[in-house]
Design a protein around this motif. Structure first.
Motif, PDB file in Angstrom:
ATOM      1  N   GLY A  51       0.828  -1.207   0.000  1.00 46.97           N
ATOM      2  CA  GLY A  51       0.000   0.000   0.000  1.00 46.97           C
ATOM      3  C   GLY A  51       0.862   1.256   0.000  1.00 46.97           C
ATOM      4  N   ASP A  52       0.446   2.262   0.801  1.00 50.53           N
ATOM      5  CA  ASP A  52       1.184   3.530   0.848  1.00 50.53           C
ATOM      6  C   ASP A  52       2.500   3.417   1.619  1.00 50.53           C
ATOM      7  OD1 ASP A  52      -0.218   5.625  -0.573  1.00 50.53           O
ATOM      8  OD2 ASP A  52      -1.866   5.297   0.831  1.00 50.53           O
ATOM      9  N   ALA A  53       2.673   2.350   2.398  1.00 53.57           N
ATOM     10  CA  ALA A  53       3.905   2.210   3.195  1.00 53.57           C
ATOM     11  C   ALA A  53       5.141   2.138   2.295  1.00 53.57           C
ATOM     12  CB  ALA A  53       3.825   0.972   4.068  1.00 53.57           C
ATOM     13  N   ALA A 107      19.361   6.104   6.787  1.00 56.20           N
ATOM     14  CA  ALA A 107      18.987   4.815   6.186  1.00 56.20           C
ATOM     15  C   ALA A 107      18.504   3.853   7.265  1.00 56.20           C
ATOM     16  CB  ALA A 107      20.183   4.228   5.432  1.00 56.20           C
ATOM     17  N   LEU A 108      19.202   3.850   8.419  1.00 54.98           N
ATOM     18  CA  LEU A 108      18.820   2.937   9.506  1.00 54.98           C
ATOM     19  C   LEU A 108      17.457   3.319  10.101  1.00 54.98           C
ATOM     20  CD1 LEU A 108      22.299   2.537  11.235  1.00 54.98           C
ATOM     21  CD2 LEU A 108      20.965   0.703  10.206  1.00 54.98           C
ATOM     22  N   LEU A 113      11.617   2.421  10.473  1.00 59.54           N
ATOM     23  CA  LEU A 113      10.214   2.852  10.414  1.00 59.54           C
ATOM     24  C   LEU A 113       9.439   2.067   9.359  1.00 59.54           C
ATOM     25  CD1 LEU A 113      10.771   6.691  10.834  1.00 59.54           C
ATOM     26  CD2 LEU A 113       9.316   5.287  12.302  1.00 59.54           C
ATOM     27  N   TRP A 114      10.115   1.670   8.302  1.00 60.24           N
ATOM     28  CA  TRP A 114       9.485   0.859   7.247  1.00 60.24           C
ATOM     29  C   TRP A 114       9.354  -0.598   7.710  1.00 60.24           C
ATOM     30  CZ3 TRP A 114      11.778   0.555   1.578  1.00 60.24           C
ATOM     31  CH2 TRP A 114      10.790   0.093   0.712  1.00 60.24           C
ATOM     32  N   GLY A 115      10.320  -1.051   8.498  1.00 66.88           N
ATOM     33  CA  GLY A 115      10.318  -2.439   8.955  1.00 66.88           C
ATOM     34  C   GLY A 115       9.182  -2.747   9.922  1.00 66.88           C
ATOM     35  N   MET A 118       5.974  -3.673   8.099  1.00 70.87           N
ATOM     36  CA  MET A 118       6.153  -4.760   7.136  1.00 70.87           C
ATOM     37  C   MET A 118       6.653  -6.056   7.787  1.00 70.87           C
ATOM     38  SD  MET A 118       5.086  -3.655   4.363  1.00 70.87           S
ATOM     39  CE  MET A 118       4.017  -2.356   4.952  1.00 70.87           C
ATOM     40  N   TRP A 119       7.594  -5.926   8.734  1.00 70.01           N
ATOM     41  CA  TRP A 119       8.188  -7.111   9.362  1.00 70.01           C
ATOM     42  C   TRP A 119       7.658  -7.341  10.779  1.00 70.01           C
ATOM     43  CZ3 TRP A 119      13.898  -5.221   8.387  1.00 70.01           C
ATOM     44  CH2 TRP A 119      14.155  -5.211   7.014  1.00 70.01           C
ATOM     45  N   GLY A 120       6.975  -6.328  11.311  1.00 70.49           N
ATOM     46  CA  GLY A 120       6.463  -6.435  12.677  1.00 70.49           C
ATOM     47  C   GLY A 120       7.487  -6.063  13.737  1.00 70.49           C
ATOM     48  N   THR A 121       8.628  -5.519  13.302  1.00 73.88           N
ATOM     49  CA  THR A 121       9.654  -5.109  14.279  1.00 73.88           C
ATOM     50  C   THR A 121      10.459  -3.932  13.725  1.00 73.88           C
ATOM     51  OG1 THR A 121      11.562  -5.853  15.571  1.00 73.88           O
ATOM     52  CG2 THR A 121      11.342  -6.795  13.384  1.00 73.88           C
ATOM     53  N   TYR A 122      10.931  -3.082  14.661  1.00 74.01           N
ATOM     54  CA  TYR A 122      11.754  -1.953  14.225  1.00 74.01           C
ATOM     55  C   TYR A 122      13.180  -2.403  13.889  1.00 74.01           C
ATOM     56  CZ  TYR A 122       8.249   1.453  15.755  1.00 74.01           C
ATOM     57  OH  TYR A 122       7.120   2.203  15.886  1.00 74.01           O
TER      58      TYR A 122
END
Lengths: 244, 60
Positions: A51-53, A107-108, A113-115, A118-122
């Motif tokens: 989606g927008d993420a 980048a980190l 914030l994206w992780g 999507m992954w359920g963890t920072y």
């Protein structure tokens, strides 16, 4: 043929070039970043899975690419400075280090914030994330080492050696998603073969990447002028430069 | 702007801080580079003024 290379060893010449280029590079960067931002946030279509993420890619990928590019520039400048004893090389490396460190941190943080959605963890101790964190430590190490010596020349040499040794981490960061099992997705843009993104999503990313590159050029030129003035304070050309 | 844009499909609390952080990094880079250059020019001017003053004292 090598005249341009020899000219780059001259601090007053490099100072003049940097002063002339900085505003132009910043202008191009501003245009590209504004255009890429609008295109990435409002024009690019939704990703069918994220989606927008997925729009976080427009700051995360340019930051990550820049973190690797700046380190490579820093290591190359350090090598030039050590091999040919060109002082401008140390100044380029010193000017690049804080820029590279800040974009590695970006980048980190943007990746984290994206992780989360999507992954359920920072954070995960994933090969890509861990090697990027090591890159940040290398930048911090290079900056700390440079300022740890009373004699600036010794600090420059020590920092240059660490920068050159640390460049081995750059391919590790890039190929970590190929060499090991990783939560992180594989290479999307910088890879052999065509990019894995449709054009409507890809071109805002390329514009943002160009914007970040020009921005690095502008900031490097500005920092380089400061570095050269600090290092050559007693030189005759500095008197002329600060009068103008 | 539609509220759909600002809500980013429910991912607003990740997308906007992400862009804000990147913007802050860009802003910090500009600010710190300008500050370094201004400080370096100031130091160079002071060094030049000191050298001129010392030369003046020696010539007397």
């Amino acid at each position: 043929m090598w005249t341009w290379f020899y000219k780059l060893a001259s601090p007053p010449y490099v100072y003049g070039v940097a002063a002339a280029f900085a505003p132009w590079l910043l202008g191009v960067a501003a245009i590209a970043l504004c255009y890429g931002l609008v295109a990435g946030l409002a024009i690019a279509p939704l990703d069918y899975q994220q989606g927008d993420a997925f729009r976080m890619i427009y700051v995360h990928v340019p930051s990550a690419l820049l973190s690797l590019t700046v380190y490579t520039v820093m290591a190359a400048a350090s090598a030039v400075a050590l091999i040919w004893r060109i002082k401008v090389g140390h100044a380029v490396a010193a000017a690049s280090a804080p820029i590279g460190a800040s974009f590695t941190l970006a980048a980190l943080v943007t990746g984290s914030l994206w992780g989360r959605p999507m992954w359920g963890t920072y954070w995960a101790w994933d090969p890509r994330l861990t090697s990027e964190l090591i890159l940040l430590f290398l930048y911090v190490g290079v900056m700390s080492l440079r300022s740890a010596f009373e004699d600036p020349a010794r600090g420059d040499r020590a920092a240059a050696l660490l920068a050159i040794v640390g460049v081995v981490n750059v391919p590790i960061v890039h190929f970590s998603v190929v060499w090991w099992n990783s939560l992180h997705q594989g290479a999307t843009v910088v890879r052999l073969g065509a990019p894995r993104m449709p054009g409507s999503m890809l071109w805002p990313l390329l514009v943002m990447w160009l914007g970040f590159m020009f921005f690095y050029g502008a900031v490097l030129c500005t920092r380089l002028q400061g570095e050269l003035l600090n290092r050559e304070r007693q030189a005759a050309w500095v008197r002329e430069a600060i009068k103008s | 702007m539609s509220s759909n844009f600002w809500s980013m499909g429910g991912y607003a609390r990740y997308v906007w801080p992400c862009f804000a952080f990147a913007g802050a990094v860009l802003g910090w880079n500009l600010w710190s580079a300008r500050r370094l250059l201004v400080a370096a020019k100031l130091k160079a001017r002071r060094a030049l003024a000191m050298a001129t003053a010392l030369a003046g004292n020696e010539s007397r």
